[in-house]
Write an enzyme that holds these catalytic residues in place. Structure first.
Site, PDB file in Angstrom:
ATOM      1  N   LYS A 143      50.592  47.115  43.882  1.00 34.46           N
ATOM      2  CA  LYS A 143      50.946  45.900  44.581  1.00 34.46           C
ATOM      3  C   LYS A 143      51.109  44.760  43.578  1.00 34.46           C
ATOM      4  CE  LYS A 143      47.623  44.008  43.416  1.00 34.46           C
ATOM      5  NZ  LYS A 143      46.670  42.942  43.157  1.00 34.46           N
ATOM      6  N   HIS A 173      43.877  49.283  46.453  1.00 29.12           N
ATOM      7  CA  HIS A 173      42.591  49.889  46.097  1.00 29.12           C
ATOM      8  C   HIS A 173      41.464  49.462  47.032  1.00 29.12           C
ATOM      9  CE1 HIS A 173      41.580  46.164  43.916  1.00 29.12           C
ATOM     10  NE2 HIS A 173      40.333  46.596  43.908  1.00 29.12           N
ATOM     11  N   LYS A 177      37.864  51.742  48.750  1.00 26.66           N
ATOM     12  CA  LYS A 177      36.442  51.393  48.655  1.00 26.66           C
ATOM     13  C   LYS A 177      35.677  52.100  49.774  1.00 26.66           C
ATOM     14  CE  LYS A 177      37.235  46.708  46.760  1.00 26.66           C
ATOM     15  NZ  LYS A 177      36.498  46.621  45.493  1.00 26.66           N
ATOM     16  N   GLU A 211      35.856  35.146  44.217  1.00 26.46           N
ATOM     17  CA  GLU A 211      35.607  35.822  42.939  1.00 26.46           C
ATOM     18  C   GLU A 211      35.155  34.793  41.906  1.00 26.46           C
ATOM     19  OE1 GLU A 211      38.461  39.386  42.155  1.00 26.46           O
ATOM     20  OE2 GLU A 211      39.701  37.694  42.694  1.00 26.46           O
ATOM     21  N   ASP A 230      48.700  38.181  45.329  1.00 27.37           N
ATOM     22  CA  ASP A 230      47.789  39.076  44.608  1.00 27.37           C
ATOM     23  C   ASP A 230      46.755  39.696  45.553  1.00 27.37           C
ATOM     24  OD1 ASP A 230      46.592  40.318  42.352  1.00 27.37           O
ATOM     25  OD2 ASP A 230      45.122  38.697  42.176  1.00 27.37           O
ATOM     26  N   HIS A 235      45.457  43.250  49.857  1.00 29.36           N
ATOM     27  CA  HIS A 235      44.116  43.706  50.221  1.00 29.36           C
ATOM     28  C   HIS A 235      43.586  43.129  51.534  1.00 29.36           C
ATOM     29  CE1 HIS A 235      44.328  45.135  46.216  1.00 29.36           C
ATOM     30  NE2 HIS A 235      43.930  44.056  45.605  1.00 29.36           N
ATOM     31  N   LYS A 321      39.830  32.485  42.678  1.00 30.67           N
ATOM     32  CA  LYS A 321      39.244  32.735  41.359  1.00 30.67           C
ATOM     33  C   LYS A 321      38.306  31.593  40.985  1.00 30.67           C
ATOM     34  CE  LYS A 321      42.025  36.275  40.468  1.00 30.67           C
ATOM     35  NZ  LYS A 321      41.497  37.615  40.728  1.00 30.67           N
TER      36      LYS A 321
HETATM   37  C1  BG6 Z   1      43.140  43.135  42.178  1.00 36.46           C
HETATM   38  C2  BG6 Z   1      43.662  41.749  41.904  1.00 36.46           C
HETATM   39  O1  BG6 Z   1      44.065  43.850  42.949  1.00 36.46           O
HETATM   40  O2  BG6 Z   1      41.908  43.054  42.872  1.00 36.46           O
HETATM   41  C3  BG6 Z   1      42.633  40.986  41.096  1.00 36.46           C
HETATM   42  O3  BG6 Z   1      44.891  41.833  41.193  1.00 36.46           O
HETATM   43  C4  BG6 Z   1      41.288  41.005  41.758  1.00 36.46           C
HETATM   44  O4  BG6 Z   1      43.078  39.649  40.898  1.00 36.46           O
HETATM   45  C5  BG6 Z   1      40.888  42.433  42.123  1.00 36.46           C
HETATM   46  O5  BG6 Z   1      40.333  40.449  40.883  1.00 36.46           O
HETATM   47  C6  BG6 Z   1      39.617  42.482  42.938  1.00 36.46           C
HETATM   48  O6  BG6 Z   1      39.254  43.822  43.092  1.00 36.46           O
HETATM   49  P1  BG6 Z   1      37.731  44.255  43.236  1.00 36.46           P
HETATM   50  O7  BG6 Z   1      37.775  45.720  43.459  1.00 36.46           O
HETATM   51  O8  BG6 Z   1      37.052  43.858  41.976  1.00 36.46           O
HETATM   52  O9  BG6 Z   1      37.229  43.485  44.425  1.00 36.46           O
END
Ligand code: BG6
Length: 467
Positions: A143, A173, A177, A211, A230, A235, A321
């Protein structure tokens, strides 16, 4: 695991995702015996050779791997790594793949992994076509799939000139999880919760993924992408679908995708006035960032699923972020009781509604909050909670990281946890009003919960975080 040995062609092999997740993940899958045989051909713009690529992979395992690297495992793995520069062209790529197949000996399958930004996806697909690496192959696309509806439609059309839809695996992804899959188990393996899982009992839903991470080395990617593309259109909306979908007729890829896509079809367009875009103070001074950048590093929004189950129930999504905490939660807020017999002085309702909260951290955690009586004279109420943590259960399976699980699924051809072109195109379509007229970015201090207006967005409710 997959039946056949796999040659993995990894585009973006020196990039952030490859270092953080893909190389450590492939190392684990290969050394723990999940795959009958595996060789990796790294591809990228970087003018390095195979030896330098192996050194980079080694550093990645040491820095980001979650398990210790045993010397003999590393030796075996590093011998399976090869590298081709993009500038070497398709013939060199084909030669490297053929060499890998010869080394594996028996019948192989290929997994092309495109860990590249949207602008580099099609050139990689074309290169694979020119190299004749289409048969016996699957392709994993990262993505965001395009950057808006038009580019996503164009990307899918161009992809289909080279690969058939059955070969294409669009990865998200978050769906790999464990706790995300546990949402499905929780909702559909129990009789207790589904009857109240609707607008009659649920006041609103929050999906909140702050995050603490900043940009890292990803300015090039992030400047083109921003928090909405992103995280949200990928997600957060995928997780929303797991929370909101109707029970599928079977736990199979097609019925699951159908139900998720119905959720996406019922979603109303995202309106700019329901969105807060933010940028952390200091972002514009980061290396590789435009000093006048309007890219958002934070986004919060309200959206609606206009169907029988959810009409009128707001879904609040937030991610950013450099925020105060790293969390990944889904919180379901239930309606207040119809009538309270408790005086306001008892504290009833003072600490918000009942919440069912899922934590998408590595091992599932859940909690259910409710009011109860504080011990002592009179009737004083306190917010209490029932807590569940998978780590406390002693249930330990073959724990796979999200990426490992999904890579293995792609190698086996199982698309249950992958997204579809139709769903993604619909998500871009509902995003269009926002993409056409994004509200201005508001600065927020590093280590905060975002711009102040994020509270107005959710009022009269409140964000569940910080706990
Ligand atoms: C990614 C994003 O797909 O997912 C990142 O590009 C982000 O910016 C990350 O930090 C977060 O993934 P996770 O698994 O650490 O929650």
């Amino acid at each position: 695991g997959p039946r056949f040995p796999q040659v993995v062609v990894l585009f973006g092999a020196t990039g952030d995702l490859a270092k953080r997740k893909l190389l450590p993940g492939l190392f684990h899958l290969a050394t723990a015996g999940f795959i009958p045989g595996c060789r990796i051909v790294g591809v990228s713009l970087d003018e390095i050779d195979a030896e330098q690529f192996r050194a980079l992979a080694r550093r990645a395992l040491d820095e980001f791997g979650t398990r210790p690297v045993v010397a003999k495992d590393w030796e075996a793995f590093s011998a399976t790594l090869d590298y081709v520069k993009l500038s070497d062209g398709p013939a060199a790529l084909r030669a490297a793949v053929e060499a890998a197949e010869a080394a594996l000996g028996s019948e192989c399958r290929r997994l092309h992994y495109l860990s590249v930004p949207p602008s580099a996806a099609l050139p990689a697909v074309r290169m694979l076509g020119e190299a004749g690496l289409v048969e016996a192959s699957r392709i994993v696309m990262e993505k965001p799939f395009g950057t808006d509806l038009a580019s996503a439609v164009a990307l899918n059309a161009k992809l289909h000139e080279v690969f058939a839809e059955e070969q294409i695996f669009r990865i998200d992804h978050f769906l790999g999880k464990e706790p995300a899959q546990n949402i499905l188990a929780f909702r559909f393996a129990n009789g207790l919760f589904e009857p109240i899982w609707n607008r009659n009992f649920i006041d609103h839903v929050q999906i909140d993924v702050p995050e603490t991470l900043g940009l890292g080395q990803r300015a090039g990617f992030y400047e083109q992408t921003g928090a909405y593309r992103d995280m949200v259109v990928t997600h957060l909306f995928q997780i929303l679908a797991f929370v909101a979908m109707e029970p599928p007729t079977a736990l199979e890829p097609t019925p699951i995708s159908e139900e998720k896509n119905k959720v996406f079809r019922s979603m109303l367009e995202i309106q700019p006035h329901d969105v807060v875009r933010g940028q952390y103070a200091g972002y514009r001074a980061e290396a590789g960032v435009d000093p006048e950048s309007e890219t958002e590093t934070f986004i919060a929004l309200k959206c609606f699923i206009d169907n029988w189950r959810w009409a009128g129930v707001p879904f609040f999504l937030r991610t950013g972020k450099r925020m105060a905490e790293g969390q990944r939660i889904i919180s379901i807020a239930f309606r207040e009781p119809p009538k309270s017999m408790f005086p306001a002085s008892s504290g009833v309702g003072a600490q918000g509604p009942n919440h069912l909260t899922f934590d998408l951290a590595d091992a599932s955690k859940m909690s259910l909050s409710f009011y109860g009586k504080r011990p002592g004279p009179g009737m004083r109420l306190d917010k209490l909670s029932l807590q569940f943590a998978m780590n406390d259960t002693g249930l330990i399976g073959d724990v796979l990281e999200a990426y490992e699980r999904l890579i293995l699924d792609a190698m086996r051809g199982d698309r249950t946890l992958f997204t579809t072109a139709e769903g993604i195109e619909r998500l871009w379509a509902i995003s269009q009003p926002l993409l056409d007229a994004p509200p201005p970015v508001r600065l927020y201090p590093v280590d905060s919960w975002g711009p102040k207006s994020v509270h107005q967005l959710i009022a009269p409710h409140a964000w569940r975080l910080p706990f």
